[in-house]
Write a protein that holds these residues in place. Structure first.
Motif, PDB file in Angstrom:
ATOM      1  N   ILE A 194      -4.841   1.787  -2.192  1.00 40.47           N
ATOM      2  CA  ILE A 194      -5.787   1.678  -1.075  1.00 40.47           C
ATOM      3  C   ILE A 194      -7.201   1.460  -1.611  1.00 40.47           C
ATOM      4  N   ALA A 195      -7.560   2.222  -2.631  1.00 36.68           N
ATOM      5  CA  ALA A 195      -8.889   2.079  -3.224  1.00 36.68           C
ATOM      6  C   ALA A 195      -9.021   0.736  -3.938  1.00 36.68           C
ATOM      7  N   LEU A 249       0.805  -1.223   0.000  1.00 32.34           N
ATOM      8  CA  LEU A 249       0.000   0.000   0.000  1.00 32.34           C
ATOM      9  C   LEU A 249       0.837   1.272   0.000  1.00 32.34           C
ATOM     10  N   ARG A 251      -9.082   4.332   4.286  1.00 26.54           N
ATOM     11  CA  ARG A 251      -7.872   5.122   4.537  1.00 26.54           C
ATOM     12  C   ARG A 251      -7.756   5.524   6.008  1.00 26.54           C
ATOM     13  N   GLU A 298      -0.344   6.415  10.593  1.00 23.08           N
ATOM     14  CA  GLU A 298       0.532   7.403   9.972  1.00 23.08           C
ATOM     15  C   GLU A 298       1.905   6.770   9.747  1.00 23.08           C
ATOM     16  N   GLN A 351       4.797   7.213   1.309  1.00 20.16           N
ATOM     17  CA  GLN A 351       3.446   7.613   1.713  1.00 20.16           C
ATOM     18  C   GLN A 351       2.464   6.580   1.187  1.00 20.16           C
ATOM     19  N   TRP A 352       1.299   6.505   1.854  1.00 23.45           N
ATOM     20  CA  TRP A 352       0.260   5.602   1.375  1.00 23.45           C
ATOM     21  C   TRP A 352      -0.161   6.004  -0.035  1.00 23.45           C
ATOM     22  N   ASP A 353      -0.403   5.017  -0.875  1.00 21.26           N
ATOM     23  CA  ASP A 353      -0.831   5.258  -2.248  1.00 21.26           C
ATOM     24  C   ASP A 353      -2.348   5.138  -2.321  1.00 21.26           C
ATOM     25  N   ASP A 354      -3.009   6.245  -2.602  1.00 20.49           N
ATOM     26  CA  ASP A 354      -4.477   6.257  -2.585  1.00 20.49           C
ATOM     27  C   ASP A 354      -5.070   5.318  -3.628  1.00 20.49           C
ATOM     28  N   GLY A 355      -4.392   5.167  -4.779  1.00 18.53           N
ATOM     29  CA  GLY A 355      -4.908   4.278  -5.808  1.00 18.53           C
ATOM     30  C   GLY A 355      -4.911   2.828  -5.357  1.00 18.53           C
ATOM     31  N   ASP A 357       3.766   3.822  -1.475  1.00 21.99           N
ATOM     32  CA  ASP A 357       4.588   4.221  -2.608  1.00 21.99           C
ATOM     33  C   ASP A 357       6.040   4.241  -2.147  1.00 21.99           C
TER      34      ASP A 357
END
Length: 491
Positions: free
Chosen positions: A203-204, A190, A210, A215, A197-201, A192
């Protein structure tokens, strides 16, 4: 705090949790451990009770603090089994479901589906990892789909989830901190890898809320404070077990390599400030993050090592203790043609075949208990050599390797590694390098060391093993192992 400062390291592993207290020279002044229960509710499923993890960790910490005096403990570091996922209620801190262990293979069908949809290339490009049940994201997705307690908490906004470090940090700080360090986040599928940092794509894509994720923070610094020992003590270091072992081994320069032989085998090569790319199915990962800047490593992961010896002991009853294996291996001149491919939890790098199971080949009426035990130990060297072939193909050719973990107390194993790798194998005086790495990070984060390099003074060598095997014998053994691997994958 009074007297000389001490550092407490929490080493939460797969089969046990331990607390070790180090002085600044690297000596262990106190330690305490407790076993952890692994549950196998179905074939291929492996679970922990997170309540047990916390209770036994807390008991070990308090025991060693009583021995050395809590007033002397200046900092606490955490190191942990990676990829294992815990689900808990952020209001109470209580687990909502079993923790799904890194060895668990229940999400293999999900991974196959995502591969068929073409997701693996995107996952590897962003995270440095491959689509495999080993990693955390598919475990989380499975839990959200199959455990109503987890799904209900997600819908209510009370779900907290993360790897074991984040759960321990949450409990140590009384629920004030929900964070994970970059080395652990790097193992989730999850994060990058370039930005940490967390990758929103992603995660979705995996359907993960989220808000439930921790953190991402540095591996050293003030992560939080705990009052479990009666006074505020900083928790100032955190890293996944293999990264902690790399630090504890003093493998801080580009190209240095360490190999850890615990439940599994994990080989990490330092790769510098840029995420490495593997063309040979090795993993790119974060070695540490300090001051917001990441250092990277190339990694090969083998799922079964010490757990194979444990199986010989507990599953087959061939040995009473792991220590017996050295004398048994020495008692025969070779393996008599017996090969053991210990794929008890599938094959990891460089094969990544979750469907393969353990096989024993070459049995004849002349095979004995000693031959099978020797074959088990030889598998450690052979699997490691498979990884080093992949490292070489990716351009990493180390001059030697530093080893640690419970199995390297066995001199025969260390010598066989040197022989099969054709490299010097260096064993440290204190093989608890995973805990030492956590202590080094905690000391750095608390200002007890000015730099990670200065903390390296905690490491000292015990013995160096040099290759003794001739090239022809090494080649013959490698070819016989390759044949055994092909048989296992064809079964």
């Amino acid at each position: 705090m009074s007297g000389n400062p001490l550092i407490l390291a929490i080493d939460e592993g797969t089969t046990s949790t331990r607390a070790l207290v180090f002085d600044l020279s690297g000596s262990i002044v106190a330690s305490e451990g407790a076993p952890l229960t692994q549950s196998y509710p179905q074939p291929g499923w492996v679970e922990h009770d997170a309540s047990e993890i916390w209770a036994r960790t807390l008991a070990c910490v308090r025991t060693v603090a009583d021995r050395v005096g809590a007033a002397h403990i200046a900092a606490i570091g955490i190191t942990n089994q990676r990829e294992t996922v815990v689900f808990w209620d952020r209001t109470t801190g209580e687990p909502l479901a079993p923790a799904i262990v890194w060895q668990d293979r229940r999400t293999a069908p999900m991974c196959d589906r995502f591969k068929a949809e073409g997701l693996e290339a995107e996952v590897q490009a962003k995270t440095g990892l491959l689509l495999d049940p080993y990693f955390s994201a598919t475990k989380i997705a499975w839990a959200l789909e199959n455990w109503t307690s987890v799904r209900a908490a997600a819908d209510a906004g009370t779900l907290a989830l993360g790897t074991v470090d984040s759960y321990l940090l949450f409990r140590l700080t009384g629920g004030r901190v929900h964070a994970t360090d970059a080395t652990n986040a790097a193992r989730t599928l999850l994060m990058d890898l370039a930005t940490c940092q967390w990758d929103d794509g992603l995660i979705a894509r995996f359907g993960i809320p989220r808000a439930a994720l921790p953190e991402i923070v540095d591996s050293a610094g003030l992560l939080g404070e705990t009052a479990i020992l009666g006074r505020a003590i900083p928790v100032s270091g955190c890293a996944g077990d293999q990264q902690a072992a790399t630090i504890g081994q003093g493998c801080l320069a580009h190209g240095q390599v360490k190999a850890t032989y615990g439940t599994g085998t994990f080989v990490l090569a330092q790769a510098g400030a840029t995420p490495p790319a593997s063309a040979n199915r090795l993993l790119s990962t974060v070695a540490w993050r300090l001051g917001g800047k990441a250092a990277y490593a190339l990694e090969g992961s083998i799922f079964t090592a010490g757990s194979a010896v444990q199986w010989l002991r507990d599953g087959l009853g061939l040995i009473a203790t792991a220590a017996e294996t050295e004398a048994l291996a020495r008692s025969v001149p070779d393996n008599a043609g017996v090969h053991f491919v210990p794929a008890l939890a599938g094959l990891g790098a460089p094969y990544w075949r979750s469907d393969v199971r353990g096989t024993i080949t070459g049995l004849t009426g002349g095979a004995t208990r000693a031959h099978l035990v020797r074959a088990c130990l030889e598998a450690m060297s052979q699997q490691t050599a498979d990884l080093f072939d992949a490292f070489a193909a990716d351009g990493v050719r180390p001059a030697g390797v530093r080893v640690d973990g419970g199995m390297v107390a066995n001199d025969w194993v260390c010598q066989d590694l040197a022989d099969m790798l054709d490299l010097t194998v260096e064993r440290p005086k204190i093989i608890e390098t995973t805990a030492m790495g956590a202590a080094m990070l905690a000391g750095l984060g608390a200002g007890l060391f000015p730099s990670l390099e200065s903390a390296q003074s905690m490491w000292t060598a015990d013995r160096v093993f040099t290759p003794q095997l001739d090239a022809a014998t090494r080649r013959n053994r490698r070819e016989a192992w390759a044949h055994a691997i092909r048989q296992a994958m064809a079964a």
